[in-house]
Design an enzyme around this catalytic site. Sequence first.
Site, PDB file in Angstrom:
ATOM      1  CG  ASN A   9      -1.755   1.106   1.384  1.00 20.78           C
ATOM      2  OD1 ASN A   9      -1.831   1.995   0.484  1.00 20.78           O
ATOM      3  ND2 ASN A   9      -2.361   1.539   2.635  1.00 20.78           N
ATOM      4  CE  LYS A  11      -0.104   3.031   4.919  1.00 20.97           C
ATOM      5  NZ  LYS A  11       0.210   3.169   6.283  1.00 20.97           N
ATOM      6  CG  HIS A  90      -5.417   1.354   5.721  1.00 16.88           C
ATOM      7  ND1 HIS A  90      -4.994   2.421   6.400  1.00 16.88           N
ATOM      8  CD2 HIS A  90      -4.340   0.671   5.160  1.00 16.88           C
ATOM      9  CE1 HIS A  90      -3.675   2.278   6.793  1.00 16.88           C
ATOM     10  NE2 HIS A  90      -3.322   1.219   6.123  1.00 16.88           N
ATOM     11  CD  GLU A  92      -2.687   5.416   6.937  1.00 18.11           C
ATOM     12  OE1 GLU A  92      -1.733   5.103   7.588  1.00 18.11           O
ATOM     13  OE2 GLU A  92      -2.884   5.392   5.745  1.00 18.11           O
ATOM     14  CD  GLU A 160      -3.014  -2.598   7.581  1.00 17.00           C
ATOM     15  OE1 GLU A 160      -1.731  -2.778   6.936  1.00 17.00           O
ATOM     16  OE2 GLU A 160      -3.704  -1.613   7.400  1.00 17.00           O
ATOM     17  N   GLY A 166       3.367   2.046  10.821  1.00 19.15           N
ATOM     18  CA  GLY A 166       4.238   2.958  10.679  1.00 19.15           C
ATOM     19  C   GLY A 166       5.027   3.402  11.924  1.00 19.15           C
ATOM     20  CB  SER A 206       5.913  -2.074  11.886  1.00 23.03           C
ATOM     21  OG  SER A 206       5.626  -0.592  12.239  1.00 23.03           O
TER      22      SER A 206
END
Length: 246
Positions: A9, A11, A90, A92, A160, A166, A206
């Site tokens: 991904n 992003k 996702h 985010e 996730e 991240g 990660s």
Amino acid sequence: MRRKLAAGNWKMNGSVAALAQIEAMKPAATDAIDVLICPPALLVAQAATISGDIAVGGQDCHANASGAHTGDTSAVMLKEAGASHVITGHSERRTDHAESDENVAAKSQAAWDAGLIAVICIGETLDEREGGETLNVIGTQLAGSVPDGATAENTVVAYEPVWAIGTGKVPTLDQIGEVHDFMRAELEKRFGKDIAGGVRLLYGGSVKASNATEIFATSNVDGALVGGASLKADDFVPIMTALAAS
């Protein structure tokens, strides 16, 4: 046997020049695994023309096939651009755009209707993990975000943990295995063992070359949804190689 999947991904990163990274990944895309790269929507069509055996996907889609939705992209448009997959739900998107499980389910259904595979993301926050609510959260999101009609052919589920994306923090292997085993069991309850047994479950958060091998050896982990480490072939190819060897 479930075919393993290494998904990247990008992003809101990448450029036309960055598509050279996909070219550099192609030699490592062996028959042993599936590989997917999800660049920004504006790069999907160009990526699809040069990706070879690497599948290309979108990072989000609207629940409607068309309409007055300025700035949005439909699953139909992604399909026409050459995408085969689209990420839905996702963290985010859930955080930045307040997407609910119901929104995610509607987008996933739209993906199916357009002939795309939905990569449906779920995961808990750090507060939920520390509060002992992980499995409750995962169960609720899984039930609400995956529409009826899920099959191994139209659905991938990605776990996730929000607190690991991240950040460099990674759950223990036991924690990853617990959640993946739970997701498989929940899918079996709802869809039956034959269908649930074919749905691929990815881990994301990660993932990098240094921890990929042990993560891929964990129960019911069928691959990874990788963020930053998928932007460069030098970082992503070792993850692909580790998955192919697992």
